[in-house]
Motif scaffolding. Sequence first.
Motif, PDB file in Angstrom:
ATOM      1  N   GLY A  18      -5.261   0.364-107.503  1.00 48.57           N
ATOM      2  CA  GLY A  18      -6.337   0.769-108.414  1.00 48.57           C
ATOM      3  C   GLY A  18      -6.059   0.247-109.823  1.00 48.57           C
ATOM      4  O   GLY A  18      -4.907   0.106-110.226  1.00 48.57           O
ATOM      5  N   ASN A  74      -5.524   0.141-113.776  1.00 49.70           N
ATOM      6  CA  ASN A  74      -5.008   1.106-114.755  1.00 49.70           C
ATOM      7  C   ASN A  74      -6.119   1.510-115.717  1.00 49.70           C
ATOM      8  O   ASN A  74      -6.973   0.693-116.057  1.00 49.70           O
ATOM      9  CB  ASN A  74      -3.864   0.489-115.561  1.00 49.70           C
ATOM     10  N   GLY A  75      -6.096   2.770-116.143  1.00 52.97           N
ATOM     11  CA  GLY A  75      -7.066   3.209-117.151  1.00 52.97           C
ATOM     12  C   GLY A  75      -6.718   2.589-118.486  1.00 52.97           C
ATOM     13  O   GLY A  75      -5.546   2.291-118.761  1.00 52.97           O
ATOM     14  N   GLU A  88      -8.899   6.757-120.444  1.00 48.72           N
ATOM     15  CA  GLU A  88      -9.461   6.505-119.117  1.00 48.72           C
ATOM     16  C   GLU A  88      -8.525   6.916-117.971  1.00 48.72           C
ATOM     17  O   GLU A  88      -7.312   6.771-118.087  1.00 48.72           O
ATOM     18  CB  GLU A  88      -9.725   5.005-118.980  1.00 48.72           C
ATOM     19  N   ARG A  89      -9.125   7.353-116.889  1.00 52.94           N
ATOM     20  CA  ARG A  89      -8.379   7.688-115.686  1.00 52.94           C
ATOM     21  C   ARG A  89      -8.056   6.374-114.951  1.00 52.94           C
ATOM     22  O   ARG A  89      -8.804   5.405-115.046  1.00 52.94           O
ATOM     23  CB  ARG A  89      -9.281   8.563-114.818  1.00 52.94           C
ATOM     24  N   GLY A  90      -6.947   6.389-114.223  1.00 54.96           N
ATOM     25  CA  GLY A  90      -6.654   5.237-113.374  1.00 54.96           C
ATOM     26  C   GLY A  90      -7.593   5.248-112.180  1.00 54.96           C
ATOM     27  O   GLY A  90      -8.024   6.316-111.751  1.00 54.96           O
ATOM     28  N   GLU A  91      -7.899   4.090-111.647  1.00 56.95           N
ATOM     29  CA  GLU A  91      -8.773   4.083-110.474  1.00 56.95           C
ATOM     30  C   GLU A  91      -7.965   4.425-109.226  1.00 56.95           C
ATOM     31  O   GLU A  91      -6.762   4.173-109.159  1.00 56.95           O
ATOM     32  CB  GLU A  91      -9.402   2.695-110.301  1.00 56.95           C
ATOM     33  N   ASN A  92      -8.659   4.954-108.239  1.00 55.12           N
ATOM     34  CA  ASN A  92      -7.989   5.209-106.964  1.00 55.12           C
ATOM     35  C   ASN A  92      -7.599   3.871-106.322  1.00 55.12           C
ATOM     36  O   ASN A  92      -8.189   2.835-106.636  1.00 55.12           O
ATOM     37  CB  ASN A  92      -8.930   5.957-106.016  1.00 55.12           C
ATOM     38  N   GLY A 144      -4.821   7.466-110.861  1.00 57.35           N
ATOM     39  CA  GLY A 144      -5.747   7.410-109.726  1.00 57.35           C
ATOM     40  C   GLY A 144      -5.001   7.832-108.457  1.00 57.35           C
ATOM     41  O   GLY A 144      -3.771   7.727-108.378  1.00 57.35           O
ATOM     42  N   GLY A 190      -7.339   1.151-103.225  1.00 54.62           N
ATOM     43  CA  GLY A 190      -8.423   0.677-102.367  1.00 54.62           C
ATOM     44  C   GLY A 190      -7.895   0.274-101.003  1.00 54.62           C
ATOM     45  O   GLY A 190      -6.691   0.388-100.723  1.00 54.62           O
ATOM     46  N   GLY A 197      -2.848   4.291-106.494  1.00 49.00           N
ATOM     47  CA  GLY A 197      -3.777   4.499-107.623  1.00 49.00           C
ATOM     48  C   GLY A 197      -3.234   3.847-108.892  1.00 49.00           C
ATOM     49  O   GLY A 197      -2.032   3.621-109.026  1.00 49.00           O
ATOM     50  N   GLY A 225      -0.220   6.654-111.223  1.00 49.41           N
ATOM     51  CA  GLY A 225      -1.074   6.625-110.035  1.00 49.41           C
ATOM     52  C   GLY A 225      -0.311   7.139-108.818  1.00 49.41           C
ATOM     53  O   GLY A 225       0.924   7.054-108.773  1.00 49.41           O
TER      54      GLY A 225
END
Length: 325
Positions: free
Chosen positions: A80, A82-83, A68-72, A17, A74, A39, A122
């Motif tokens: 974020g 982890n995916g 899954e992608r990591g989240e950005n 992310g 915040g 991320g 990230g």
Amino acid sequence: MAFIDELKIYSKAGDGGDGVVRWLHEKGKEWSGPAGGDGGNGGNVYVQAVRDVYILSKYRHQKQFPAERGENGGSSSLHGANGEDLIIDLPIGSIIKNLETGQTYSLLKEGQKELLLRSGRGGYGNEHFKASTNTTPKEWTPGKPGQEGNFYIELELFADLGLVGLPNAGKSSLLNSLTKAQAKIGAYQFTTLDPNLGDLYGYIIADIPGLIEGASEGKGLGTKFLRHIKRTKMLAHLVSFENGDEMMNVYKTIRKELKSYDPELLEKDEIILLTKTDVTDEKTVQKKIKEFAKLKKPVFVISLYDDASIKSFSDELIKILKLEK
Ligand SMILES: Nc1nc2c(ncn2[C@@H]2O[C@H](COP(=O)(O)OP(=O)(O)OP(=O)(O)O)[C@@H](O)[C@H]2O)c(=O)[nH]1
Ligand SMILES: [Mg+2]
């Protein structure tokens, strides 16, 4: 369920992310400090061996396997998430080749897990760049991409016993009478187009499509399926009394085809099964038993129409397989 023993897939590990630029919000102060979180990491891609030889057919219509992608990141320094990792279940005996790098992985034991693709890290949020010389950093970094690749998956069965012989020798019929398998039987050649499996008190028996002379040059169904007996502990070679005087030649022809595929196949322990005794007379049966006994391998005679012959073969077979283990 359809038996599938090769498959091509595309897979991708999750990208990281992105880091973000955010600011602390304090009353009266607009730029009181950086608070952009990092991320999360993407998910890795693993393969894992399971005891299910039919599982590849589940993936027939699924060609893409993304983790899954990591989240950005915040605000308020929030990291974020982890995916999630992606774990692809494959049958024991799978060989997985990364078509980009050429690297191969073999799944030999139940539960064995291998990392195929590494995820991206990230990125950093602006809080990460805070320093005494830089109290209001606007820098951030994007997440790193996860690895990706195309893979060729091939299954080499691990059976305890592999049935080989000419088409019509009675391989599938025997598999059905020894186990609960419901293999298709036919009075024509090449009834069996894909290997069938049966379970005899925990021993796996593989019925391989029939071989003919020239199979190693692609005649008939060719030798495509012979890879399934490469890892089979023992072979049962079926020769039908329908072949009359040709029985020994038929036997030798099949051995020749096995050899041209892989000479090591000839090193495997082998038992000889003379099938369909009901189509001949007792004198011929005895003559053939003697002839094949010269090969110094266990010889059995069976007929589908003689339950006692199947029963006594089955009992002996279990004893032999126990010794093989
Ligand atoms: N008379 C007689 N016929 C048999 C016996 N065993 C099998 N058959 C018949 O032989 C034919 C071929 O049997 P399959 O079991 O399909 O032979 P296969 O070796 O699996 O043949 P492919 O799948 O073509 O390689 C069928 O018509 C069976 O009914 C037997 O003991 N006696
Ligand atoms: Mg068959």
